[in-house]
Motif scaffolding. Structure first.
Motif, PDB file in Angstrom:
ATOM      1  N   ALA A 192       0.813  -1.219   0.000  1.00  0.00           N
ATOM      2  CA  ALA A 192       0.000   0.000   0.000  1.00  0.00           C
ATOM      3  C   ALA A 192       0.845   1.266   0.000  1.00  0.00           C
ATOM      4  N   GLY A 193       1.824   1.323   0.882  1.00  0.00           N
ATOM      5  CA  GLY A 193       2.645   2.528   0.955  1.00  0.00           C
ATOM      6  C   GLY A 193       3.390   2.795  -0.331  1.00  0.00           C
ATOM      7  N   LEU A 194       4.026   1.756  -0.870  1.00  0.00           N
ATOM      8  CA  LEU A 194       4.824   1.947  -2.081  1.00  0.00           C
ATOM      9  C   LEU A 194       3.959   2.227  -3.302  1.00  0.00           C
ATOM     10  N   THR A 195       2.765   1.644  -3.354  1.00  0.00           N
ATOM     11  CA  THR A 195       1.862   1.931  -4.465  1.00  0.00           C
ATOM     12  C   THR A 195       1.493   3.408  -4.489  1.00  0.00           C
ATOM     13  N   ALA A 196       1.153   3.956  -3.324  1.00  0.00           N
ATOM     14  CA  ALA A 196       0.826   5.382  -3.244  1.00  0.00           C
ATOM     15  C   ALA A 196       2.024   6.244  -3.620  1.00  0.00           C
ATOM     16  N   TRP A 197       3.193   5.882  -3.132  1.00  0.00           N
ATOM     17  CA  TRP A 197       4.411   6.639  -3.427  1.00  0.00           C
ATOM     18  C   TRP A 197       4.688   6.669  -4.930  1.00  0.00           C
ATOM     19  N   ARG A 198       4.596   5.506  -5.572  1.00  0.00           N
ATOM     20  CA  ARG A 198       4.882   5.455  -7.006  1.00  0.00           C
ATOM     21  C   ARG A 198       3.866   6.277  -7.794  1.00  0.00           C
ATOM     22  N   ALA A 199       2.595   6.186  -7.422  1.00  0.00           N
ATOM     23  CA  ALA A 199       1.560   6.932  -8.139  1.00  0.00           C
ATOM     24  C   ALA A 199       1.839   8.424  -8.121  1.00  0.00           C
ATOM     25  N   LEU A 200       2.312   8.922  -6.986  1.00  0.00           N
ATOM     26  CA  LEU A 200       2.472  10.368  -6.809  1.00  0.00           C
ATOM     27  C   LEU A 200       3.843  10.894  -7.222  1.00  0.00           C
ATOM     28  N   PHE A 201       4.901  10.106  -6.971  1.00  0.00           N
ATOM     29  CA  PHE A 201       6.242  10.670  -7.095  1.00  0.00           C
ATOM     30  C   PHE A 201       7.172   9.936  -8.055  1.00  0.00           C
ATOM     31  N   VAL A 202       6.749   8.775  -8.558  1.00  0.00           N
ATOM     32  CA  VAL A 202       7.560   8.063  -9.557  1.00  0.00           C
ATOM     33  C   VAL A 202       6.923   8.215 -10.929  1.00  0.00           C
ATOM     34  N   ASP A 203       5.662   7.822 -11.047  1.00  0.00           N
ATOM     35  CA  ASP A 203       4.952   7.972 -12.314  1.00  0.00           C
ATOM     36  C   ASP A 203       4.438   9.391 -12.519  1.00  0.00           C
ATOM     37  N   ASP A 204       4.429  10.174 -11.467  1.00  0.00           N
ATOM     38  CA  ASP A 204       4.060  11.585 -11.542  1.00  0.00           C
ATOM     39  C   ASP A 204       5.101  12.360 -10.748  1.00  0.00           C
ATOM     40  N   ALA A 205       4.917  13.663 -10.633  1.00  0.00           N
ATOM     41  CA  ALA A 205       5.852  14.495  -9.869  1.00  0.00           C
ATOM     42  C   ALA A 205       5.053  15.529  -9.086  1.00  0.00           C
ATOM     43  N   ILE A 206       4.252  15.044  -8.128  1.00  0.00           N
ATOM     44  CA  ILE A 206       3.400  15.938  -7.348  1.00  0.00           C
ATOM     45  C   ILE A 206       4.249  16.923  -6.570  1.00  0.00           C
ATOM     46  N   LYS A 207       3.826  18.178  -6.593  1.00  0.00           N
ATOM     47  CA  LYS A 207       4.591  19.254  -5.964  1.00  0.00           C
ATOM     48  C   LYS A 207       3.646  20.214  -5.258  1.00  0.00           C
ATOM     49  N   PRO A 208       4.166  21.122  -4.454  1.00  0.00           N
ATOM     50  CA  PRO A 208       3.303  22.080  -3.760  1.00  0.00           C
ATOM     51  C   PRO A 208       2.402  22.828  -4.738  1.00  0.00           C
ATOM     52  N   GLY A 209       1.124  22.924  -4.374  1.00  0.00           N
ATOM     53  CA  GLY A 209       0.152  23.618  -5.207  1.00  0.00           C
ATOM     54  C   GLY A 209      -0.627  22.727  -6.145  1.00  0.00           C
ATOM     55  N   ASP A 210      -0.159  21.493  -6.362  1.00  0.00           N
ATOM     56  CA  ASP A 210      -0.911  20.549  -7.193  1.00  0.00           C
ATOM     57  C   ASP A 210      -2.155  20.071  -6.446  1.00  0.00           C
ATOM     58  N   THR A 211      -3.085  19.477  -7.180  1.00  0.00           N
ATOM     59  CA  THR A 211      -4.301  18.928  -6.578  1.00  0.00           C
ATOM     60  C   THR A 211      -4.392  17.451  -6.905  1.00  0.00           C
ATOM     61  N   VAL A 212      -4.651  16.649  -5.870  1.00  0.00           N
ATOM     62  CA  VAL A 212      -4.724  15.192  -5.985  1.00  0.00           C
ATOM     63  C   VAL A 212      -6.097  14.734  -5.529  1.00  0.00           C
ATOM     64  N   LEU A 213      -6.671  13.781  -6.258  1.00  0.00           N
ATOM     65  CA  LEU A 213      -7.939  13.160  -5.860  1.00  0.00           C
ATOM     66  C   LEU A 213      -7.660  11.747  -5.381  1.00  0.00           C
ATOM     67  N   ILE A 214      -8.159  11.417  -4.182  1.00  0.00           N
ATOM     68  CA  ILE A 214      -8.060  10.051  -3.679  1.00  0.00           C
ATOM     69  C   ILE A 214      -9.458   9.466  -3.553  1.00  0.00           C
ATOM     70  N   GLN A 215      -9.547   8.148  -3.701  1.00  0.00           N
ATOM     71  CA  GLN A 215     -10.828   7.451  -3.632  1.00  0.00           C
ATOM     72  C   GLN A 215     -10.853   6.541  -2.411  1.00  0.00           C
ATOM     73  N   GLY A 216     -11.811   6.768  -1.528  1.00  0.00           N
ATOM     74  CA  GLY A 216     -12.006   5.883  -0.399  1.00  0.00           C
ATOM     75  C   GLY A 216     -10.993   6.083   0.709  1.00  0.00           C
ATOM     76  N   SER A 217     -10.977   5.100   1.634  1.00  0.00           N
ATOM     77  CA  SER A 217     -10.168   5.241   2.839  1.00  0.00           C
ATOM     78  C   SER A 217      -9.395   3.967   3.160  1.00  0.00           C
ATOM     79  N   GLY A 218      -9.056   3.197   2.114  1.00  0.00           N
ATOM     80  CA  GLY A 218      -8.211   2.035   2.315  1.00  0.00           C
ATOM     81  C   GLY A 218      -6.759   2.429   2.439  1.00  0.00           C
TER      82      GLY A 218
END
Length: 335
Positions: A143-169
């Motif tokens: 779970a942790g690494l999947t979230a990390w890759r989504a945001l910072f490996v396959d993307d480059a999320i930075k201050p001011g960006d907007t992210v949508l998350i689904q659910g609470s798993g």
């Protein structure tokens, strides 16, 4: 040794306590790990419930954390007494994912970590974040690494960006924590107002109850002034992908992670093209990415949200609890 094995046929009712031979002492390049924690992922549920084919008698669970008991000749990264956590793809060290990676996933293609001890090559594990317990570390492998890759490996999320998350798993909560640590704005969806309140406490900026707002993609556009989000952490799959694409800005990124709302279905290809979207499937990540995530966690003081603990012998009950969707964050198994 105590363990849990997948039954024949694979169902939660046939997922029962069993025994395994002690793995003995480590050989050259190997470490012996006394496992004390694992955590539940949807992938594990798919294995133990028969959704994914696996061998009868398989020891499940892809996540494992514990203490190094002994090291073999030539081991340089660990010493006895070190806390370590498993990697999801033991032979994916860095670079692009290997073509046959899934054949070696613990708890799926080979025996996993629902067992008291293992002897494995040292590169199958990494260190854990400073200050983490084994239970906390066990939430990171999938779970942790999947979230990390989504945001910072396959993307480059930075201050001011907007992210949508689904659910609470597990993936969604980690993505919320990591995105906020990066200075991003987070929009969260859930069908539960109680869970939305908890997401708010963790830092979510806007909340959408998707039962009350089925067309939540348009609601996201409204919340972003018609622009859309930079990245969607998409865990629903086919059943939610169209809404996710609607919610994403032109040129944005949809990290396609899960299949909770369906394995297959129609896709609005015209919307995908018109928005020039990047819809990218991902399955966890490499050992190098896991080590980078651990540095990021330490730099920002991120701690996992653990909803429930179950003893190893009650693993089937842990999965039954997971199936009710009553948990928030991660479910941990104490070995």
């Amino acid at each position: 040794m105590r363990c849990i094995r997948v039954g024949s046929p694979a169902t939660l009712d046939t997922l029962l306590p069993a025994t395994a031979e002690d793995p003995g002492q480590p050989g050259p390049g190997q470490i012996r790990v006394k496992l004390t924690a694992s955590s539940l992922n949807y992938h594990d549920f798919a294995v133990v419930s028969g959704m994914l084919p696996t061998a009868a008698g398989r020891i499940p669970m892809s996540d494992g954390a514990g203490m190094v008991e002994a090291v073999g000749a030539g081991v340089t990264q660990f010493k006895p007494g070190d806390l370590v956590v498993s990697t999801f793809f033991p032979e994916w060290i860095d670079g692009a994912p290997p073509a046959a990676a899934f054949t070696g996933v613990p708890g799926d293609g080979i025996d996993g970590y629902a067992v008291q001890a293992v002897v494995k090559p040292e590169h199958w594990f990494t260190r854990v974040p400073v200050g983490y317990s084994a239970a906390e570390a066990a939430t990171l492998t999938c779970a942790g690494l999947t979230a990390w890759r989504a945001l910072f490996v396959d993307d480059a999320i930075k201050p001011g960006d907007t992210v949508l998350i689904q659910g609470s798993g597990g993936v969604s909560v980690f993505a919320l924590q990591m995105a906020k640590a990066a200075g991003a704005r987070v929009i969260a969806t859930s069908s539960s107002d109680e869970k939305l309140s908890k997401l708010k406490e963790l830092g979510a900026d806007e909340l959408i109850n998707y039962k009350e707002v089925p067309a939540w993609g348009m609601k996201v556009l409204e919340l972003t002034g018609g622009t859309g989000v930079d990245c969607v952490v998409e865990i629903g799959g086919a059943g939610t992908l169209d809404q996710s694409m609607m919610a994403t800005r032109v040129g944005g990124h949809v990290a396609l992670i899960g299949v909770l709302a369906g394995f297959a279905g129609p896709v609005q290809t015209a919307l995908l093209m018109a928005k020039n979207l990047r819809v990218q499937g991902l399955t966890v990540g490499s050992r190098a990415q896991q080590l980078a995530m651990i540095k990021g966690i330490e730099a920002n003081g991120i701690k996992p949200v653990i909803s429930d603990h179950f003893p190893l012998e009650n693993l089937a009950d842990a999965f039954r609890h997971q199936a009710t969707n009553a948990h928030f964050g991660k479910i941990v198994v104490d070995i």
